[in-house]
Design an enzyme around this catalytic site. Structure first.
Site, mmCIF file in Angstrom:
data_model
loop_
_atom_site.group_PDB
_atom_site.id
_atom_site.type_symbol
_atom_site.label_atom_id
_atom_site.label_comp_id
_atom_site.label_asym_id
_atom_site.label_seq_id
_atom_site.Cartn_x
_atom_site.Cartn_y
_atom_site.Cartn_z
ATOM 1 N N GLU A 123 26.912 -4.193 19.032
ATOM 2 C CA GLU A 123 26.338 -4.104 17.692
ATOM 3 C C GLU A 123 27.085 -3.043 16.896
ATOM 4 O O GLU A 123 27.981 -2.361 17.411
ATOM 5 C CB GLU A 123 24.839 -3.771 17.769
ATOM 6 N N HIS A 239 18.026 -1.823 7.560
ATOM 7 C CA HIS A 239 18.783 -2.811 8.326
ATOM 8 C C HIS A 239 19.518 -3.711 7.350
ATOM 9 O O HIS A 239 18.940 -4.194 6.376
ATOM 10 C CB HIS A 239 17.857 -3.642 9.213
ATOM 11 N N ARG A 288 25.175 0.964 10.423
ATOM 12 C CA ARG A 288 24.248 0.271 9.538
ATOM 13 C C ARG A 288 24.195 0.842 8.133
ATOM 14 O O ARG A 288 24.040 0.094 7.158
ATOM 15 C CB ARG A 288 22.844 0.284 10.164
ATOM 16 N N HIS A 349 13.976 -0.210 7.813
ATOM 17 C CA HIS A 349 13.998 -0.626 9.210
ATOM 18 C C HIS A 349 13.574 0.462 10.183
ATOM 19 O O HIS A 349 12.727 0.234 11.044
ATOM 20 C CB HIS A 349 15.404 -1.113 9.561
ATOM 21 N N ARG A 384 20.750 6.212 12.956
ATOM 22 C CA ARG A 384 20.607 5.778 14.352
ATOM 23 C C ARG A 384 21.689 4.776 14.742
ATOM 24 O O ARG A 384 21.954 3.823 14.014
ATOM 25 C CB ARG A 384 19.230 5.144 14.559
#
Length: 541
Positions: A123, A239, A288, A349, A384
């Site tokens: 990811e 997100h 992100r 998110h 994160r």
């Protein structure tokens, strides 16, 4: 409010049934503690079930060649933009493999390849394939299933349909218990020397979020009122790819896992042009905050309310097999994700900050602990790293249970009547939920400015009314109001752009002035959240 209609006792009260809370409850029970789990909904109503991507972990016998725990730590620090705490990162990613193996022995089933080796995906922000998955894109649901099954098997006491009202403390400011309300507003009191807040995030501050309906910042407000500080709250991760279901959609929106891009999916705008080309060396797999900001800019440039995620290169059968959850939720909206691009847009998110806590969950208040998304352990910093959240919940959940056991051995038992019901009704400032969500979405999303933050703060102040916390809805609305005020204070204080905190009036990152965390506490004079200097935590390394 009347006195409690019932009372109970426990060694540890766990508020929340996500991965951190359930892991803590199971571990504490195995250590001989009397545990009571409290949740305002049902056992599986939190955010854990919605975690599609997986668990980021470097297992000794099942990792990508060349991958190491140290490399995982480096990726975590890179995503966190200078605010991760080195000790927290090292301890969590190093302890992770053992915890994941214990989760597997508990019954969690992760996907494997034809050779029987654990399957891994990648990811955004990860330099290699290190994310374990379950059910293709249903990892959170599988982790939750395994933990809930273990809780039933071990007969963990669980109080559903009860909202945590207030942490009760002794005159010495130590935790003595928890006041709760049931679904009909009947009050109850749980005497306990330890309370673990594991209530999840704050996504319902915004009109569009990937979070469950119960993610209303309850634990943050509980901790603030109990005297604890919140840190890094300004860093709210959006997100990049939440399913766009129309401009009028509100509340929780389905998440399109980042693993779709990990398997080669690309973002294109409504004109068919690539969004991430030239934006970041990792392109569609950039962290992100980078992807969300790029999408937001492209939406503004094209005057569109969404972009498109194209993963049709996988082919219909492969897509349905690899991403059954995404395929099903798209189908419910009339979208054939295997054959056409998926309309997506950023949405709130994950809260990177939260209750200031150690990796053992200890806070500034003796007897109060925090774990999971509600906590700020220092792992996430300003942004994160994908799939580090389940890892953190598992690791800190275990460690906090052991810390509680150790602390109770060292702490003199409280008097039987130490937990006293408040002598007056618990009241708080409340702003209508629609107003909070409107102001936060308009001024505190991706792209903030001093003027916007000030306007939102003024609107909340003008709309605030004192209200008794005599129902679950009132508790949630008060928590949203207090959390919004705390986030606004932190966001106004940080006059730079870092991670997922983007200040349009301060677009540069300032390491000299701002490579530090911002902590918010309740001001004793006003009773409102205000920025303060942090104090040392008990048990911090």
């Amino acid at each position: 409010m009347s006195d409690p209609r019932w009372e109970a006792r426990a060694d540890l009260v766990v508020v929340g049934t996500g991965v951190a809370g359930l892991t803590a409850a199971l571990t504490a029970g195995s250590l001989g503690l009397r545990v009571l789990v409290v949740t305002k909904g049902g056992p599986g109503d939190g955010n854990t079930r919605h975690a599609q991507g997986g668990v980021a972990v470097v297992l000794p016998a099942a990792h990508e060649p060349g991958d190491t725990v140290q490399r995982h730590a480096r990726d975590t620090h890179a995503a966190g933009a200078g605010l991760c705490e080195a000790d927290a990162v090292e301890r969590i990613v190093t302890y992770g493999p053992d915890v994941v193996e214990r989760l597997r022995r508990t019954g969690a089933r992760f996907d494997t390849g034809e050779d029987g080796v654990l399957a891994r995906t990648r990811e955004g922000g990860h330099s290699t394939f290190r994310i374990l998955r379950a059910g293709g894109d249903a990892t959170g649901a599988e982790v939750e299933r395994a933990l809930l099954a273990a809780a039933r098997d071990r007969r963990v006491a669980m109080l559903t349909g009860h909202t945590a009202l207030d942490v009760l403390r002794t005159p010495e400011k130590e935790v003595a218990g928890l006041a709760v309300l049931d679904e009909t507003a009947v009050p109850g009191l749980i005497s306990a020397p330890a309370v673990l807040v594991a209530t999840g995030g704050l996504g319902q501050l915004y009109r569009a979020t990937s979070n469950a309906e119960g993610a209303t910042g309850d634990g943050l407000a509980l901790a603030l009122r109990a005297g604890a500080g919140l840190s890094d709250l300004e860093f709210v991760q959006f997100h990049p790819t939440v399913l766009f279901t129309g401009p009028g959609a509100r509340g929780r929106r389905p998440l399109v896992t980042e693993a779709v891009r990990g398997e080669g999916g690309v973002l294109v705008d409504v004109r068919g042009e690539r969004v991430m080309t030239g934006v970041h060396p990792l392109a569609d797999l950039a962290p992100r905050d980078v992807v969300s900001a790029a999408i937001t800019r492209r939406m503004a440039a094209t005057e569109a309310d969404h972009v498109l995620l194209d993963a049709t290169h996988l082919g219909p059968e492969a897509f349905r097999r690899r991403f059954p959850t995404v395929h099903a939720m798209c189908a419910a909206e009339g979208i054939d994700a295997a054959r056409e691009p998926i309309p997506v847009a950023p949405a709130a998110h994950f809260a990177c900050g939260g209750v200031l806590a150690t990796v053992e969950g200890r806070t500034e208040v003796r007897g109060l602990y925090a774990a999971g998304e509600v906590a700020r352990t220092g792992l996430h910093g300003a942004n994160r790293l994908a799939s580090n959240s389940l890892l953190e919940g598992l690791v800190v959940g275990e460690r906090v249970a052991r810390a509680v056991a150790d602390d109770l051995r060292d702490r003199a038992p409280a008097a039987p009547d130490a937990a006293c019901w408040p002598d007056r009704p618990v009241t708080a400032a409340v702003v209508e939920r629609d107003v909070v969500q409107r102001e936060m979405s308009r001024h505190v999303g991706i792209g903030r400015s001093a003027d916007g933050l000030a306007e939102a703060a003024a609107t909340l102040t003008a709309g605030s009314r004192p209200r008794p916390l005599d129902s679950a809805r009132a508790v949630e609305d008060a928590a949203l109001t207090m959390t919004a005020s705390a986030l606004l204070a932190a966001g106004a204080e940080r006059r730079e752009t870092r991670g997922c905190h983007v200040r349009t009036d301060f677009p540069d990152t300032d390491d000299i002035a701002w490579c530090r965390s911002t902590t918010v506490r309740l001001d004793e004079a006003t009773g409102q959240p205000a920025v303060h200097r942090p104090v040392p935590l008990r048990g911090a390394a």
